[in-house]
Enzyme design. Structure first.
Site, PDB file in Angstrom:
ATOM      1  N   ALA A  74       0.790  -1.260  -0.087  1.00 51.41           N
ATOM      2  CA  ALA A  74      -0.024  -0.043  -0.046  1.00 51.41           C
ATOM      3  C   ALA A  74       0.727   1.260   0.136  1.00 51.41           C
ATOM      4  O   ALA A  74       2.252   1.236   0.091  1.00 51.41           O
ATOM      5  CB  ALA A  74      -0.921  -0.059   1.189  1.00 51.41           C
ATOM      6  N   GLN A  76       1.079   3.624   2.169  1.00 55.92           N
ATOM      7  CA  GLN A  76       1.652   4.002   3.294  1.00 55.92           C
ATOM      8  C   GLN A  76       2.278   2.674   3.848  1.00 55.92           C
ATOM      9  O   GLN A  76       2.131   2.511   5.045  1.00 55.92           O
ATOM     10  CB  GLN A  76       0.887   4.755   4.414  1.00 55.92           C
ATOM     11  CG  GLN A  76       0.594   6.155   3.937  1.00 55.92           C
ATOM     12  CD  GLN A  76       1.972   6.873   4.348  1.00 55.92           C
ATOM     13  OE1 GLN A  76       3.008   6.597   5.091  1.00 55.92           O
ATOM     14  NE2 GLN A  76       2.219   8.071   3.709  1.00 55.92           N
ATOM     15  N   SER A  77       2.972   1.849   3.090  1.00 60.99           N
ATOM     16  CA  SER A  77       3.316   0.453   3.582  1.00 60.99           C
ATOM     17  C   SER A  77       4.515   0.552   4.312  1.00 60.99           C
ATOM     18  O   SER A  77       5.523   1.510   3.773  1.00 60.99           O
ATOM     19  CB  SER A  77       3.619  -0.459   2.313  1.00 60.99           C
ATOM     20  OG  SER A  77       4.136  -1.564   2.916  1.00 60.99           O
ATOM     21  N   ASN A  78       4.585   0.166   5.583  1.00 61.13           N
ATOM     22  CA  ASN A  78       5.831  -0.117   6.350  1.00 61.13           C
ATOM     23  C   ASN A  78       6.826  -0.951   5.797  1.00 61.13           C
ATOM     24  O   ASN A  78       7.958  -0.899   5.833  1.00 61.13           O
ATOM     25  CB  ASN A  78       5.527  -0.440   7.721  1.00 61.13           C
ATOM     26  CG  ASN A  78       4.637   0.425   8.419  1.00 61.13           C
ATOM     27  OD1 ASN A  78       4.881   1.703   8.425  1.00 61.13           O
ATOM     28  ND2 ASN A  78       3.611  -0.071   9.080  1.00 61.13           N
TER      29      ASN A  78
END
Length: 350
Positions: A74, A76-78
């Site tokens: 995504a 905002q993927s960590n």
């Protein structure tokens, strides 16, 4: 069992991460033995569980002569943020496919937090606009890999779906040994671990590790962050079986040990709910902890429910596995600050 040390590995994570008591929350809910495993302190790119997993993927990539890491997640993927940092540390190029799962998200979500860090770490970003299409996202990764090969690169693809060997799960098979050593040295008896259940390799690795280290009585409860409980349980089980194969183990984990709940999933991936907002504020204002709205807030909401539940054993320790994700908070600033319960009432203008 195949020795985990026999797998190629590139060191990325600070270990062991702390196991700390949550005294203030324990007093608030009237229960002792509440603990947090601080995998937000793994060090790489502001920490998180992904560092333990990426050690094995990066190690394998280097062993295979790769020049570029390529993966998907995504916006905002960590995981993407940590992959970009791991690539930089290993001297590899990095291409990240950003899946546009929240088409109505504000500009802040698309530009700050993990997205900003992806760019600071030097990753090349590619947008994928099909929402909630995991199989399509993985297929598009292969197309991107073909394009890189035509340019003379040697891409190492880390797909999101079930299928390839789940090297990342090895990091959490190993973490079980670390946690059990901390249990012993602290004089605890752990009864349950609560974890965010998304891509599922962390959840699966814990389950396999508890069988390997002969502590199957410890319950692992997964709070769903993307899929419904039944679908997520099947995904976790698939990764469990693949991890057992990877380690040359027999079938160890019974199906009934795979526990998932979607009570805090809300409308879907990346959506803030009243329960997750409450979890963010409780962790911050009682323990000084930062949770992200996508993963850890949804798992901490479950942790708080279990801590308050009279049906949960109060003898053993309940452990929250903090998988990190602090940078994602900044991508949700607009939505978080719209709520009256988060605005400070002591702001003074000079």
């Amino acid at each position: 069992m195949k020795d985990i040390s026999s797998f190629p590995r590139f060191p990325l994570a600070h270990r062991p991460t702390p196991l700390e008591p949550l005294h203030n929350i324990a007093r608030e809910v009237g229960r002792s033995n509440l603990y947090i495993k601080r995998d937000d302190c793994t060090g790489l790119a502001l920490g998180g569980n992904k560092a333990r997993k990426l050690e094995f993927y990066v190690g394998d990539a280097l062993a295979r002569g790769a020049t570029t890491l390529l993966t998907t997640g995504a916006i905002q993927s960590n995981y993407l943020r940590c992959t970009a940092a791991a690539a930089a540390k290993a001297g590899l190029k990095c291409v990240l496919q950003l899946e546009d799962r929240l088409t109505d998200a504000p500009d802040l979500y698309r530009e700050s937090g993990n997205v900003l860090l992806d760019q600071i770490f030097g990753a090349h970003l590619v947008m994928y606009h099909e929402t909630d299409d995991e199989a399509g996202a993985d297929r598009n990764l292969q197309s991107l890999a073909d394009g890189l090969r035509k340019k003379g690169e040697h891409p190492y693809v880390i797909p999101l779906g079930v299928g390839p060997p789940p090297l990342g799960a090895l990091g959490y098979v190993e973490t079980v040994a670390e946690l059990l050593e901390q249990e012993k040295s602290s004089g605890l008896e752990i009864s349950e671990i609560v974890v965010a259940s998304g891509s599922a390799q962390t959840h699966a690795g814990l389950l396999v590790g508890l069988e390997v280290y002969e502590r199957p009585e410890i319950v692992v409860s997964g709070s769903c962050v993307r899929r419904g409980a039944a679908q997520q349980a099947e995904r976790v089980l698939a990764f469990v079986r693949a991890t057992e194969v990877l380690l040359e183990l027999p079938v160890l984990v019974p199906r009934e040990r795979v526990l998932t709940t979607d009570r805090y999933l809300g409308p879907g991936y990346g959506r803030i709910t009243p329960g997750t907002r409450s979890a963010v504020l409780t962790a911050a204002r009682l323990e000084g902890l930062v949770l992200d709205p996508v993963y850890t807030a949804k798992s901490f909401a479950l942790f708080l429910e279990l801590a308050r539940s009279q049906s949960t054993s109060k003898d053993g320790a309940l452990v929250f596995l903090h998988t990190g994700g602090a940078p994602a908070v900044f991508g949700y600033g607009t939505e978080m600050l719209e709520q009256d319960d988060i605005k400070p009432d002591t702001f003074v203008r000079r």
